[in-house]
Design an enzyme around this catalytic site. Structure first.
Site, PDB file in Angstrom:
ATOM      1  N   GLU A 150       0.819  -1.212   0.000  1.00  0.00           N
ATOM      2  CA  GLU A 150       0.000   0.000   0.000  1.00  0.00           C
ATOM      3  C   GLU A 150       0.856   1.267   0.000  1.00  0.00           C
ATOM      4  O   GLU A 150       1.749   1.437   0.829  1.00  0.00           O
ATOM      5  CB  GLU A 150      -0.956   0.022   1.192  1.00  0.00           C
ATOM      6  CG  GLU A 150      -1.891   1.228   1.122  1.00  0.00           C
ATOM      7  CD  GLU A 150      -3.098   1.127   2.031  1.00  0.00           C
ATOM      8  OE1 GLU A 150      -3.091   0.288   2.948  1.00  0.00           O
ATOM      9  OE2 GLU A 150      -4.044   1.916   1.812  1.00  0.00           O
ATOM     10  N   GLU A 156       2.360   9.140   7.162  1.00  0.00           N
ATOM     11  CA  GLU A 156       2.144   7.793   7.714  1.00  0.00           C
ATOM     12  C   GLU A 156       3.327   6.861   7.511  1.00  0.00           C
ATOM     13  O   GLU A 156       3.568   5.971   8.311  1.00  0.00           O
ATOM     14  CB  GLU A 156       0.870   7.196   7.121  1.00  0.00           C
ATOM     15  CG  GLU A 156      -0.328   8.077   7.444  1.00  0.00           C
ATOM     16  CD  GLU A 156      -1.667   7.433   7.191  1.00  0.00           C
ATOM     17  OE1 GLU A 156      -1.780   6.214   7.294  1.00  0.00           O
ATOM     18  OE2 GLU A 156      -2.613   8.187   6.889  1.00  0.00           O
ATOM     19  N   ASP A 183      -4.370   4.003  -2.925  1.00  0.00           N
ATOM     20  CA  ASP A 183      -5.477   4.426  -2.062  1.00  0.00           C
ATOM     21  C   ASP A 183      -5.679   5.915  -2.342  1.00  0.00           C
ATOM     22  O   ASP A 183      -4.765   6.719  -2.119  1.00  0.00           O
ATOM     23  CB  ASP A 183      -5.077   4.173  -0.600  1.00  0.00           C
ATOM     24  CG  ASP A 183      -6.135   4.623   0.400  1.00  0.00           C
ATOM     25  OD1 ASP A 183      -6.860   5.597   0.112  1.00  0.00           O
ATOM     26  OD2 ASP A 183      -6.215   4.006   1.481  1.00  0.00           O
ATOM     27  N   HIS A 209      -7.855   1.072  -2.878  1.00  0.00           N
ATOM     28  CA  HIS A 209      -8.631   1.590  -1.743  1.00  0.00           C
ATOM     29  C   HIS A 209      -9.232   2.938  -2.101  1.00  0.00           C
ATOM     30  O   HIS A 209      -8.562   3.769  -2.737  1.00  0.00           O
ATOM     31  CB  HIS A 209      -7.714   1.798  -0.526  1.00  0.00           C
ATOM     32  CG  HIS A 209      -7.648   0.634   0.393  1.00  0.00           C
ATOM     33  ND1 HIS A 209      -6.803   0.596   1.483  1.00  0.00           N
ATOM     34  CD2 HIS A 209      -8.340  -0.537   0.429  1.00  0.00           C
ATOM     35  CE1 HIS A 209      -6.964  -0.546   2.123  1.00  0.00           C
ATOM     36  NE2 HIS A 209      -7.882  -1.257   1.504  1.00  0.00           N
ATOM     37  N   ARG A 215     -12.047  10.859   4.608  1.00  0.00           N
ATOM     38  CA  ARG A 215     -12.340   9.458   4.895  1.00  0.00           C
ATOM     39  C   ARG A 215     -13.803   9.189   5.228  1.00  0.00           C
ATOM     40  O   ARG A 215     -14.136   8.193   5.865  1.00  0.00           O
ATOM     41  CB  ARG A 215     -11.388   8.897   5.975  1.00  0.00           C
ATOM     42  CG  ARG A 215      -9.930   9.236   5.697  1.00  0.00           C
ATOM     43  CD  ARG A 215      -8.944   8.314   6.346  1.00  0.00           C
ATOM     44  NE  ARG A 215      -8.608   7.203   5.461  1.00  0.00           N
ATOM     45  CZ  ARG A 215      -7.512   6.437   5.591  1.00  0.00           C
ATOM     46  NH1 ARG A 215      -6.664   6.653   6.563  1.00  0.00           N
ATOM     47  NH2 ARG A 215      -7.259   5.456   4.775  1.00  0.00           N
ATOM     48  N   GLU A 244     -12.684   2.533   2.490  1.00  0.00           N
ATOM     49  CA  GLU A 244     -12.061   2.485   3.813  1.00  0.00           C
ATOM     50  C   GLU A 244     -12.537   3.698   4.626  1.00  0.00           C
ATOM     51  O   GLU A 244     -11.730   4.557   4.969  1.00  0.00           O
ATOM     52  CB  GLU A 244     -10.550   2.504   3.622  1.00  0.00           C
ATOM     53  CG  GLU A 244      -9.789   1.689   4.596  1.00  0.00           C
ATOM     54  CD  GLU A 244      -8.286   1.795   4.356  1.00  0.00           C
ATOM     55  OE1 GLU A 244      -7.561   1.100   5.036  1.00  0.00           O
ATOM     56  OE2 GLU A 244      -7.830   2.573   3.509  1.00  0.00           O
TER      57      GLU A 244
HETATM   58 MN    MN Z   1      -5.889   2.280   2.574  1.00  0.00          MN
END
Ligand code: MN
Length: 288
Positions: A150, A156, A183, A209, A215, A244
């Site tokens: 990913e 992150e 994603d 994703h 989100r 997600e």
């Molecule tokens: Mn993700």
């Protein structure tokens, strides 16, 4: 026909939970795929078989996704930690096989969330990560399991921040069952152009994703859904598109994802279910 899925954690505040209730919820909402996490390691063989059968009865495909914790980082300079991570993921493959789960994605090539109070040695981390993922891929291959690397935003992790880095990483790993996972939440921060990033990844794209920039469930924000869906058609993507959404505070999920306000308009459980069902309908008009 692209299959649409959701990550279980829309409804859960911890990563390791009983996943059985989410099979029913995902089915009711109209999904094809339910993505779960490492909690399957706590299940007995008969429970893993029951999970497999429950998903099958509901017409759902199960996939798995997680961020490995720091004590099991397969990119670690500490060999004990690196081995611990490899052993952990190999045990996960065994459980996945018993539950008929053939895709594992996330930050399995390092650890998550990244601790930036520590210095970053990207070349060394990359080299150790590739060595570990090659070993993992060869083990996963015996179960027909595909590993999805990913790509996440810079806040992150630092190893794979855009499609270009991820494609080169996967080429350097050089195993047919190791692919790129994009994603759009992360792409929104790091990519120049959403469609071009998907087309650049092309045949290396193994999993996708989706979610809005904050989100929330797809359909409530300003993601370029038509552009992304067209790019997936351009590359003849045959994989899954898994949403997600993270909208509720609390627990390990809220803390790791950094949900510091209620993004659901204070929805109760019934409203959460209605919102996600509406989102599936929206996505069926975009991804086909
Ligand atoms: Mn993700």
């Amino acid at each position: 026909m692209i299959k649409i899925g959701t990550y279980f954690a829309y409804w859960a505040q911890e990563w390791k939970v009983d996943y059985f209730p989410y099979i029913e919820k995902a089915k009711k909402a109209g999904f094809d795929v339910l993505e779960i996490s490492s909690g399957i390691l706590d299940l007995r063989d008969d429970e893993l078989t029951a999970l497999k059968n429950a998903a099958k009865d509901a017409g759902l495909t199960l996939t798995a996704c997680l961020g490995v914790t720091r004590d099991m980082d397969v990119s670690s300079a500490d060999e004990v930690t690196r081995r611990k991570g490899i052993d952990y993921l190999k045990r996960l493959f065994i459980a996945m096989d018993k539950a008929d789960i053939r895709k594992l994605g996330g930050i399995i090539y390092a650890y998550w969330p990244c601790d930036y109070s520590q210095p970053v040695d990207k070349p060394a981390v990359r080299a150790r990560s590739i060595k570990s993922v090659q070993e993992l891929a060869d083990d996963a291959a015996q179960y027909g399991i595909e590993l999805e690397m990913e790509v996440v935003n810079r806040f992150e992790h630092f190893l794979l921040n855009d499609a270009k880095e991820a494609v080169q990483y996967v080429k350097d790993v050089g195993r047919p069952n190791v692919k790129v996972m994009l994603d759009c939440f992360h792409m929104n921060i790091e990519e120049d152009n959403m469609g071009d990033a998907i087309r650049y990844t092309g045949e290396y794209l193994g999993h996708f994703h989706i979610g809005e920039t904050n989100r929330k469930v797809p359909g409530k924000g300003r993601m370029p859904w038509d552009e992304m869906a067209q790019a997936l058609r351009d590359i003849n993507y045959q994989g899954y598109v898994v949403m997600e959404p993270f909208v509720k505070m609390g627990g390990g999920v809220g803390s790791d994802i950094k949900v510091w306000r209620d993004l659901s308009d204070n929805a109760d459980e019934a409203q959460l279910d209605a919102d996600i069902a509406e989102s599936v309908k929206f996505l069926r008009t975009k991804f086909y």
